[in-house]
Design a protein around this motif. Structure first.
Motif, PDB file in Angstrom:
ATOM      1  N   GLU A  11       0.844  -1.189   0.000  1.00 20.00           N
ATOM      2  CA  GLU A  11       0.000   0.000   0.000  1.00 20.00           C
ATOM      3  C   GLU A  11       0.885   1.246   0.000  1.00 20.00           C
ATOM      4  OE1 GLU A  11      -4.017   0.231   2.227  1.00 20.00           O
ATOM      5  OE2 GLU A  11      -2.449   0.807   3.633  1.00 20.00           O
ATOM      6  N   PRO A  12       0.573   2.249  -0.840  1.00 19.09           N
ATOM      7  CA  PRO A  12       1.355   3.492  -0.826  1.00 19.09           C
ATOM      8  C   PRO A  12       1.325   4.149   0.554  1.00 19.09           C
ATOM      9  CG  PRO A  12      -0.053   3.409  -2.750  1.00 19.09           C
ATOM     10  CD  PRO A  12      -0.444   2.247  -1.880  1.00 19.09           C
ATOM     11  N   SER A  13       2.402   4.812   0.909  1.00 20.84           N
ATOM     12  CA  SER A  13       2.529   5.385   2.250  1.00 20.84           C
ATOM     13  C   SER A  13       1.460   6.426   2.562  1.00 20.84           C
ATOM     14  CB  SER A  13       3.920   5.992   2.437  1.00 20.84           C
ATOM     15  OG  SER A  13       4.122   7.033   1.504  1.00 20.84           O
ATOM     16  N   GLU A  14       1.059   7.237   1.554  1.00 20.33           N
ATOM     17  CA  GLU A  14       0.050   8.256   1.837  1.00 20.33           C
ATOM     18  C   GLU A  14      -1.310   7.628   2.143  1.00 20.33           C
ATOM     19  OE1 GLU A  14       0.429   8.193  -2.737  1.00 20.33           O
ATOM     20  OE2 GLU A  14       1.592   9.520  -1.498  1.00 20.33           O
ATOM     21  N   ILE A  15      -1.623   6.506   1.521  1.00 19.87           N
ATOM     22  CA  ILE A  15      -2.889   5.818   1.806  1.00 19.87           C
ATOM     23  C   ILE A  15      -2.861   5.244   3.220  1.00 19.87           C
ATOM     24  CG2 ILE A  15      -4.302   3.813   1.190  1.00 19.87           C
ATOM     25  CD1 ILE A  15      -3.767   4.480  -1.723  1.00 19.87           C
ATOM     26  N   SER A  16      -1.761   4.629   3.586  1.00 23.20           N
ATOM     27  CA  SER A  16      -1.613   4.089   4.945  1.00 23.20           C
ATOM     28  C   SER A  16      -1.722   5.202   5.978  1.00 23.20           C
ATOM     29  CB  SER A  16      -0.268   3.385   5.107  1.00 23.20           C
ATOM     30  OG  SER A  16      -0.149   2.332   4.206  1.00 23.20           O
ATOM     31  N   ALA A  17      -1.103   6.349   5.699  1.00 19.62           N
ATOM     32  CA  ALA A  17      -1.125   7.477   6.638  1.00 19.62           C
ATOM     33  C   ALA A  17      -2.541   8.009   6.834  1.00 19.62           C
ATOM     34  CB  ALA A  17      -0.200   8.576   6.149  1.00 19.62           C
ATOM     35  N   ILE A  18      -3.303   8.128   5.745  1.00 16.75           N
ATOM     36  CA  ILE A  18      -4.687   8.619   5.853  1.00 16.75           C
ATOM     37  C   ILE A  18      -5.535   7.635   6.641  1.00 16.75           C
ATOM     38  CG2 ILE A  18      -6.802   9.122   4.566  1.00 16.75           C
ATOM     39  CD1 ILE A  18      -4.973  10.212   2.322  1.00 16.75           C
ATOM     40  N   ARG A  53     -13.862  16.023   6.249  1.00 18.40           N
ATOM     41  CA  ARG A  53     -13.574  17.020   5.205  1.00 18.40           C
ATOM     42  C   ARG A  53     -13.072  18.327   5.815  1.00 18.40           C
ATOM     43  NH1 ARG A  53     -18.260  17.453   1.827  1.00 18.40           N
ATOM     44  NH2 ARG A  53     -17.275  16.010   0.412  1.00 18.40           N
ATOM     45  N   LEU A  54     -13.645  18.735   6.940  1.00 18.75           N
ATOM     46  CA  LEU A  54     -13.207  19.964   7.605  1.00 18.75           C
ATOM     47  C   LEU A  54     -11.746  19.885   8.037  1.00 18.75           C
ATOM     48  CD1 LEU A  54     -16.312  20.852   9.787  1.00 18.75           C
ATOM     49  CD2 LEU A  54     -15.440  22.092   7.805  1.00 18.75           C
ATOM     50  N   ARG A  55     -11.275  18.687   8.271  1.00 20.57           N
ATOM     51  CA  ARG A  55      -9.881  18.506   8.690  1.00 20.57           C
ATOM     52  C   ARG A  55      -8.968  18.150   7.519  1.00 20.57           C
ATOM     53  NH1 ARG A  55      -9.696  15.260  14.151  1.00 20.57           N
ATOM     54  NH2 ARG A  55      -7.573  16.065  14.111  1.00 20.57           N
ATOM     55  N   GLY A  56      -9.463  18.338   6.295  1.00 21.51           N
ATOM     56  CA  GLY A  56      -8.688  18.043   5.097  1.00 21.51           C
ATOM     57  C   GLY A  56      -7.317  18.684   5.067  1.00 21.51           C
ATOM     58  N   ARG A  61      -1.405  18.059   5.591  1.00 18.82           N
ATOM     59  CA  ARG A  61      -0.167  18.484   6.246  1.00 18.82           C
ATOM     60  C   ARG A  61       0.471  17.344   7.040  1.00 18.82           C
ATOM     61  NH1 ARG A  61      -2.284  22.236   8.841  1.00 18.82           N
ATOM     62  NH2 ARG A  61      -2.457  21.237  10.854  1.00 18.82           N
ATOM     63  N   ARG A  62      -0.325  16.675   7.868  1.00 23.91           N
ATOM     64  CA  ARG A  62       0.225  15.615   8.723  1.00 23.91           C
ATOM     65  C   ARG A  62       0.637  14.379   7.952  1.00 23.91           C
ATOM     66  NH1 ARG A  62      -3.443  15.042  14.015  1.00 23.91           N
ATOM     67  NH2 ARG A  62      -2.288  13.096  14.105  1.00 23.91           N
ATOM     68  N   CYS A  63      -0.072  14.073   6.863  1.00 22.64           N
ATOM     69  CA  CYS A  63       0.237  12.878   6.071  1.00 22.64           C
ATOM     70  C   CYS A  63       1.139  13.193   4.878  1.00 22.64           C
ATOM     71  CB  CYS A  63      -1.064  12.227   5.589  1.00 22.64           C
ATOM     72  SG  CYS A  63      -2.130  11.674   6.931  1.00 22.64           S
ATOM     73  N   GLN A  64       1.549  14.458   4.760  1.00 22.77           N
ATOM     74  CA  GLN A  64       2.450  14.911   3.700  1.00 22.77           C
ATOM     75  C   GLN A  64       1.924  14.543   2.308  1.00 22.77           C
ATOM     76  OE1 GLN A  64       6.251  13.321   4.794  1.00 22.77           O
ATOM     77  NE2 GLN A  64       6.421  14.633   6.584  1.00 22.77           N
ATOM     78  N   ILE A  65       0.722  15.028   2.023  1.00 23.70           N
ATOM     79  CA  ILE A  65       0.048  14.726   0.760  1.00 23.70           C
ATOM     80  C   ILE A  65      -0.053  16.010  -0.054  1.00 23.70           C
ATOM     81  CG2 ILE A  65      -2.139  13.985  -0.257  1.00 23.70           C
ATOM     82  CD1 ILE A  65      -2.495  12.304   2.305  1.00 23.70           C
ATOM     83  N   ASP A  66       0.255  15.916  -1.350  1.00 28.37           N
ATOM     84  CA  ASP A  66       0.117  17.069  -2.227  1.00 28.37           C
ATOM     85  C   ASP A  66      -1.010  16.886  -3.249  1.00 28.37           C
ATOM     86  OD1 ASP A  66       1.326  15.091  -3.681  1.00 28.37           O
ATOM     87  OD2 ASP A  66       2.916  16.349  -4.500  1.00 28.37           O
ATOM     88  N   LYS A  67      -1.692  15.752  -3.197  1.00 27.50           N
ATOM     89  CA  LYS A  67      -2.798  15.471  -4.114  1.00 27.50           C
ATOM     90  C   LYS A  67      -4.102  16.039  -3.548  1.00 27.50           C
ATOM     91  CE  LYS A  67      -0.897  11.073  -5.723  1.00 27.50           C
ATOM     92  NZ  LYS A  67      -0.214  11.570  -6.853  1.00 27.50           N
TER      93      LYS A  67
END
Length: 74
Positions: A11-18, A53-56, A61-67
């Motif tokens: 699993e990609p790291s950003e998916i695991s982080a979310i 969604r409000l915490r998007g 920021r916390r999961c280091q996502i740019d998408k």
């Protein structure tokens, strides 16, 4: 003949982080998938989608996502 050809199914790291973020903060298990230039987060009901969604921006920021994050009811 190896049909899968040694593909990497990790699993990609950003998916695991979310998934970890939502599980830790809301005690639910979301479905998360990459879809081109966005990440789709599916949650069980509309109130949960609204809350997450409000915490998007915090999730990004916390999961280091740019998408782009897309939220769905599922």
């Amino acid at each position: 003949m190896d049909i899968l050809g040694g593909r990497n199914f990790d699993e990609p790291s950003e998916i695991s982080a979310i998934k970890k973020f939502v599980q830790d903060e809301y005690n639910i298990k979301p479905t998360v998938a990459k879809n081109g230039d966005s990440i789709v987060i599916t949650l069980p009901n509309a109130s949960m989608v609204s809350s997450v969604r409000l915490r998007g921006p915090e999730i990004k920021r916390r999961c280091q996502i740019d998408k782009k994050l897309v939220f769905r009811i599922g």
